[in-house]
Design a protein around this motif. Structure first.
Motif, PDB file in Angstrom:
ATOM      1  N   SER A 179     -10.918   8.415   0.229  1.00 35.72           N
ATOM      2  CA  SER A 179     -11.464   7.195  -0.370  1.00 35.72           C
ATOM      3  C   SER A 179     -12.915   7.056   0.041  1.00 35.72           C
ATOM      4  O   SER A 179     -13.370   7.679   1.005  1.00 35.72           O
ATOM      5  CB  SER A 179     -10.665   5.965   0.071  1.00 35.72           C
ATOM      6  N   TRP A 182      -2.079   6.925  -1.552  1.00 33.25           N
ATOM      7  CA  TRP A 182      -1.674   6.428  -0.238  1.00 33.25           C
ATOM      8  C   TRP A 182      -2.847   6.054   0.660  1.00 33.25           C
ATOM      9  O   TRP A 182      -2.907   4.949   1.218  1.00 33.25           O
ATOM     10  CB  TRP A 182      -0.807   7.490   0.460  1.00 33.25           C
ATOM     11  N   SER A 215      -5.077   2.982   0.139  1.00 33.53           N
ATOM     12  CA  SER A 215      -4.386   1.711   0.352  1.00 33.53           C
ATOM     13  C   SER A 215      -4.489   1.261   1.809  1.00 33.53           C
ATOM     14  O   SER A 215      -3.920   0.228   2.187  1.00 33.53           O
ATOM     15  CB  SER A 215      -2.915   1.836  -0.065  1.00 33.53           C
ATOM     16  N   GLU A 245       4.101   5.299  -4.343  1.00 32.58           N
ATOM     17  CA  GLU A 245       3.673   4.023  -4.947  1.00 32.58           C
ATOM     18  C   GLU A 245       4.718   2.928  -4.739  1.00 32.58           C
ATOM     19  O   GLU A 245       4.377   1.768  -4.505  1.00 32.58           O
ATOM     20  CB  GLU A 245       3.366   4.225  -6.436  1.00 32.58           C
ATOM     21  N   ILE A 254       4.296   1.593  -1.291  1.00 36.47           N
ATOM     22  CA  ILE A 254       3.109   0.732  -1.184  1.00 36.47           C
ATOM     23  C   ILE A 254       3.425  -0.662  -1.722  1.00 36.47           C
ATOM     24  O   ILE A 254       3.077  -1.677  -1.105  1.00 36.47           O
ATOM     25  CB  ILE A 254       1.913   1.350  -1.954  1.00 36.47           C
ATOM     26  N   LYS A 255       4.107  -0.698  -2.873  1.00 37.03           N
ATOM     27  CA  LYS A 255       4.349  -1.981  -3.541  1.00 37.03           C
ATOM     28  C   LYS A 255       5.524  -2.755  -2.962  1.00 37.03           C
ATOM     29  O   LYS A 255       5.486  -3.974  -2.850  1.00 37.03           O
ATOM     30  CB  LYS A 255       4.625  -1.738  -5.028  1.00 37.03           C
TER      31      LYS A 255
END
Ligand SMILES: [Zn+2]
Length: 271
Positions: free
Chosen positions: A102, A226, A229, A194, A197-198
Motif C-alpha cells: 500500500s 489484506w 486494510s 475479504e 476483513i468485513k
C-alpha cells in the motif's frame, strides 16, 4: 518452562484489556480486574517454535539467497565473533507490514505490539493441498473451522496449515516452480480474506508457504486486499502441524526497523 511468575505476568497482560472491558460493563471498581484475574488464571504449558531457521539456502520467492553473512570479527583473532548481514526483508519466517502493498500503510515499527500477541486459529487444508498445489483457502474452510471451534476470536491470527512447511528442505517442492518458471503452492483465496476483513476482527493472516497469495498468482489479490486494510501477514511459518487448531496464543517477535516493509520474525505459539 518459565521463571516463577512469568506466565502469570504474560497472561495478566494478555487478559487485561478484556478484563477491563468486562469490569466497565459490570460497573466494577478499578481494583476488580485484579480480582477477576485471580479467579480465572490463564496458563500455557509449552512453547512451540513456529520459525524456520534462516540460512543462505532457504528458498525465497525471488529465487536468490535471502541472507548473506560476512564474518567481520573472529573470536580467535579479534576476541569476539560478529557477522554483518545483508538480508531481503521478506525471506525466511517473516512479517509483511501494511506498507508492503500500500502507499500509506504503516511500516513494521509502527505495528502495535498488542496486535503481535494474538489468539491463533489454524485452518487445516493439508489434505486438499496435497492433492492440489494451487489450493486456495475458501470461505467454506473458515466456516468449517468455526463450526468446530466457535466464532473466530477477536484480534486473532488466522493461519493456513497447508503442509508446505515440511517441504522447506526440498526447494523445488516448496516453491513448486514449473518448466515455465511459474510457482505452485497454496494460499488464501481473496474471497476468504475479504470475508475476514468485513465480517470478523482479525489482526493477521499466516501461511506456511512463501506468500499469502497462492504461488501462481500474478495479481497478488490477497496482499492487495489484506495489507492496505492495516492488517499484517506472516509467511513461511513452521510447525503448524504441532499446534492445536484453536486456543493457542501466537507471539510474533518482529524486528523493529524504522520504515521497514516487514522483516524477519521469531514466531512462537503458547500452547
Ligand atoms: Zn512477505
Amino acid at each position: 518452562m518459565c521463571v516463577p511468575g512469568c506466565q502469570e505476568a504474560l497472561w495478566h497482560a494478555l487478559s487485561r484489556r478484556r478484563l477491563l472491558k468486562g469490569a466497565v460493563a459490570a460497573g466494577l471498581s478499578a481494583a476488580a480486574p485484579e480480582a477477576a484475574h485471580a479467579a480465572s488464571p490463564r496458563r500455557f504449558s509449552s512453547v512451540v517454535d513456529l520459525t524456520h531457521t534462516m540460512s543462505p539456502g532457504f528458498p525465497t520467492y525471488f529465487g536468490v539467497s535471502g541472507i548473506e553473512m560476512e564474518k567481520k570479527f573472529d573470536f580467535k583473532k579479534d576476541g569476539f565473533n560478529l557477522y554483518w548481514w545483508r538480508i531481503i526483508e521478506h525471506a525466511g519466517t517473516h512479517l509483511d507490514a501494511p506498507i508492503h502493498f500500500s502507499e500509506n500503510g504503516i511500516s513494521a515499527e509502527k505495528i502495535p505490539a498488542s496486535t503481535l500477541v494474538a489468539p491463533l486459529a489454524v485452518i487445516d487444508v493439508a489434505a486438499m493441498a496435497a492433492q492440489n498445489a494451487d489450493y486456495l483457502v475458501s470461505r467454506e474452510d473458515l466456516a468449517g473451522w468455526e463450526k468446530k471451534h466457535g466464532k473466530l476470536p477477536e484480534n486473532c491470527c488466522v493461519a493456513m496449515h497447508s503442509g508446505w512447511g515440511q517441504h522447506v528442505g526440498d526447494p523445488p517442492k516448496f516453491t513448486g516452480k514449473d518448466a515455465a518458471g511459474v510457482l505452485h503452492f497454496p494460499g488464501f483465496g481473496v474471497d476468504a480474506a475479504e470475508w475476514l476483513i468485513k465480517e470478523r476482527k482479525v489482526a493477521g493472516l499466516a501461511v506456511d508457504t512463501l506468500s499469502l497469495d497462492h504461488g501462481s498468482s500474478k495479481d497478488f489479490k490477497v496482499h492487495y486486499a489484506w495489507l492496505p486494510s492495516g492488517r499484517w501477514g506472516l509467511e513461511n511459518v513452521a510447525n503448524l502441524d504441532k499446534v492445536p487448531a484453536s486456543r493457542a496464543t501466537l507471539v510474533v517477535g518482529l524486528a523493529k526497523v524504522e520504515g521497514a516493509t516487514g522483516g524477519p520474525a521469531r514466531v512462537m505459539a503458547l500452547v
